[in-house]
Write a protein that holds these residues in place. Structure first.
Motif, PDB file in Angstrom:
ATOM      1  N   PHE A 136       3.019  -6.406   7.910  1.00 52.90           N
ATOM      2  CA  PHE A 136       4.243  -5.713   8.288  1.00 52.90           C
ATOM      3  C   PHE A 136       4.306  -4.402   7.506  1.00 52.90           C
ATOM      4  N   ARG A 137       4.293  -3.289   8.242  1.00 54.16           N
ATOM      5  CA  ARG A 137       4.275  -1.988   7.596  1.00 54.16           C
ATOM      6  C   ARG A 137       5.614  -1.272   7.769  1.00 54.16           C
ATOM      7  N   SER A 138       6.115  -0.695   6.677  1.00 58.02           N
ATOM      8  CA  SER A 138       7.296   0.155   6.742  1.00 58.02           C
ATOM      9  C   SER A 138       6.926   1.560   6.306  1.00 58.02           C
ATOM     10  N   LYS A 139       6.954   2.496   7.234  1.00 54.18           N
ATOM     11  CA  LYS A 139       6.708   3.893   6.879  1.00 54.18           C
ATOM     12  C   LYS A 139       7.787   4.394   5.934  1.00 54.18           C
ATOM     13  N   GLU A 140       9.041   3.998   6.197  1.00 53.48           N
ATOM     14  CA  GLU A 140      10.167   4.502   5.400  1.00 53.48           C
ATOM     15  C   GLU A 140      10.051   4.070   3.946  1.00 53.48           C
ATOM     16  N   LEU A 141       9.605   2.850   3.726  1.00 54.08           N
ATOM     17  CA  LEU A 141       9.481   2.331   2.365  1.00 54.08           C
ATOM     18  C   LEU A 141       8.118   2.625   1.749  1.00 54.08           C
ATOM     19  N   GLY A 142       7.190   3.124   2.558  1.00 52.69           N
ATOM     20  CA  GLY A 142       5.868   3.466   2.055  1.00 52.69           C
ATOM     21  C   GLY A 142       5.054   2.267   1.614  1.00 52.69           C
ATOM     22  N   CYS A 143       5.186   1.165   2.361  1.00 54.80           N
ATOM     23  CA  CYS A 143       4.497  -0.048   1.929  1.00 54.80           C
ATOM     24  C   CYS A 143       4.047  -0.868   3.130  1.00 54.80           C
ATOM     25  N   VAL A 144       3.185  -1.834   2.839  1.00 54.29           N
ATOM     26  CA  VAL A 144       2.727  -2.783   3.843  1.00 54.29           C
ATOM     27  C   VAL A 144       2.655  -4.151   3.184  1.00 54.29           C
ATOM     28  N   PHE A 145       3.145  -5.159   3.883  1.00 53.25           N
ATOM     29  CA  PHE A 145       3.122  -6.542   3.407  1.00 53.25           C
ATOM     30  C   PHE A 145       1.940  -7.226   4.082  1.00 53.25           C
ATOM     31  N   THR A 146       0.927  -7.605   3.277  1.00 56.36           N
ATOM     32  CA  THR A 146      -0.355  -7.982   3.852  1.00 56.36           C
ATOM     33  C   THR A 146      -0.620  -9.484   3.853  1.00 56.36           C
ATOM     34  N   GLY A 147       0.315 -10.293   3.369  1.00 54.52           N
ATOM     35  CA  GLY A 147       0.037 -11.721   3.346  1.00 54.52           C
ATOM     36  C   GLY A 147      -1.250 -11.994   2.598  1.00 54.52           C
ATOM     37  N   ASP A 148      -2.167 -12.748   3.235  1.00 56.47           N
ATOM     38  CA  ASP A 148      -3.444 -13.051   2.602  1.00 56.47           C
ATOM     39  C   ASP A 148      -4.601 -12.277   3.236  1.00 56.47           C
ATOM     40  N   THR A 149      -4.287 -11.167   3.923  1.00 57.14           N
ATOM     41  CA  THR A 149      -5.347 -10.343   4.504  1.00 57.14           C
ATOM     42  C   THR A 149      -5.990  -9.439   3.471  1.00 57.14           C
ATOM     43  N   LEU A 150      -5.182  -8.776   2.645  1.00 56.52           N
ATOM     44  CA  LEU A 150      -5.716  -7.832   1.660  1.00 56.52           C
ATOM     45  C   LEU A 150      -5.011  -8.036   0.330  1.00 56.52           C
ATOM     46  N   PHE A 151      -5.808  -8.178  -0.727  1.00 55.47           N
ATOM     47  CA  PHE A 151      -5.310  -8.347  -2.087  1.00 55.47           C
ATOM     48  C   PHE A 151      -5.788  -7.198  -2.962  1.00 55.47           C
TER      49      PHE A 151
END
Length: 201
Positions: A136-151
Motif C-alpha cells: 500500500f503506497r501513499s504518495k502524500e505520506l511518502g511511504c509504502v507498506f510492504t508487508g513481507d515483500t520487501l524488508f
C-alpha cells in the motif's frame, strides 16, 4: 501539510505453515487522522491494535497477505469495529488455512485506491512471498507498506507453499524499486528502510 499520520505497534506470536512453527514479532500499521483510520495487518493481539486505534473509527482492515501471523485476529477486530476486511483474492488458499469458515469482505486489486483521512493508499500487487501479496503506497505520506515483500536488506522469504523466489524478485524490481528513492518502506517485520537504500543492495 497533511493531517493524516502513521501510527505503529508490534505484536508477538507465531507463524505457521507447511508444518513448521516460528516465533515472530509483527509490525502493525495504523494510518489515519483524528476521526478515522485503516489498520494494515492484524497479527496476534486485538487489544494492542485497538490501543493504537483509540477512539477513531476503523474504516478498513487491510491485509498485505494471508499468512496467519498477518490475518489471525482480523475477524475478531472486525467484530469489535465493524470494519470490512480487504484481501487480494489470490490469497484465498492461505486465508482458508487460518479461517476456513469465514471470508474477507472486499477483494483488493492492483491499482485500487483506498482513501483515509486526507491521503490515498494505492494497492500494488506484489506476488512472490504469497500469490496475493500487496503493498500500500501513499504518495502524500511518502511511504509504502510492504508487508513481507520487501524488508531492510532484501526480499521476503520464499521456499514455502504458494511462494516463489523469481516472482518476488520481479515484483520488487518492477513494482517497488521504481518508486522514488526517498520513499520510506514500512515493513511487516523489523525496522523501516527506504527504496533508495534497498536499490543499492
Amino acid at each position: 501539510m497533511t493531517r493524516t499520520r502513521v501510527n505503529h505497534t508490534t505484536a508477538s506470536g507465531t507463524f505457521s505453515l507447511d508444518g513448521q512453527v516460528f516465533e515472530v514479532d509483527n509490525n502493525v500499521w495504523v494510518v489515519g487522522d483524528d476521526q478515522e483510520c485503516v489498520v494494515i495487518d492484524t497479527p496476534h493481539d486485538v487489544d494492542r491494535i485497538l490501543a493504537v486505534v483509540g477512539a477513531r473509527r476503523v474504516k478498513a482492515i487491510l491485509c498485505t497477505h494471508a499468512h496467519d501471523d498477518h490475518v489471525r485476529v482480523a475477524p475478531r477486530l472486525q467484530q469489535q469495529t465493524q470494519a470490512p476486511i480487504f484481501l487480494h483474492p489470490h490469497d484465498r488458499p492461505l486465508w482458508q488455512l487460518t479461517h476456513p469458515t469465514e471470508r474477507w469482505d472486499v477483494d483488493l486489486a492492483d491499482g485500487q485506491v483506498i482513501e483515509v483521512g486526507d491521503v490515498l493508499l494505492e494497492v500494488i500487487h506484489t506476488p512472490g512471498h504469497a500469490p496475493g501479496a500487496v503493498c500500500f503506497r501513499s504518495k502524500e505520506l511518502g511511504c509504502v507498506f510492504t508487508g513481507d515483500t520487501l524488508f531492510q536488506g532484501g526480499p521476503g522469504a520464499t521456499g514455502r507453499s504458494y511462494s516463489g523466489h523469481d516472482t518476488i524478485r520481479a515484483s520488487i524490481r518492477d513494482r517497488l524499486l521504481t518508486l522514488p528513492d526517498d520513499t520510506v518502506v514500512h515493513t511487516g517485520h523489523g525496522p523501516d528502510t527506504t527504496i533508495g537504500a534497498e536499490r543499492k543492495k
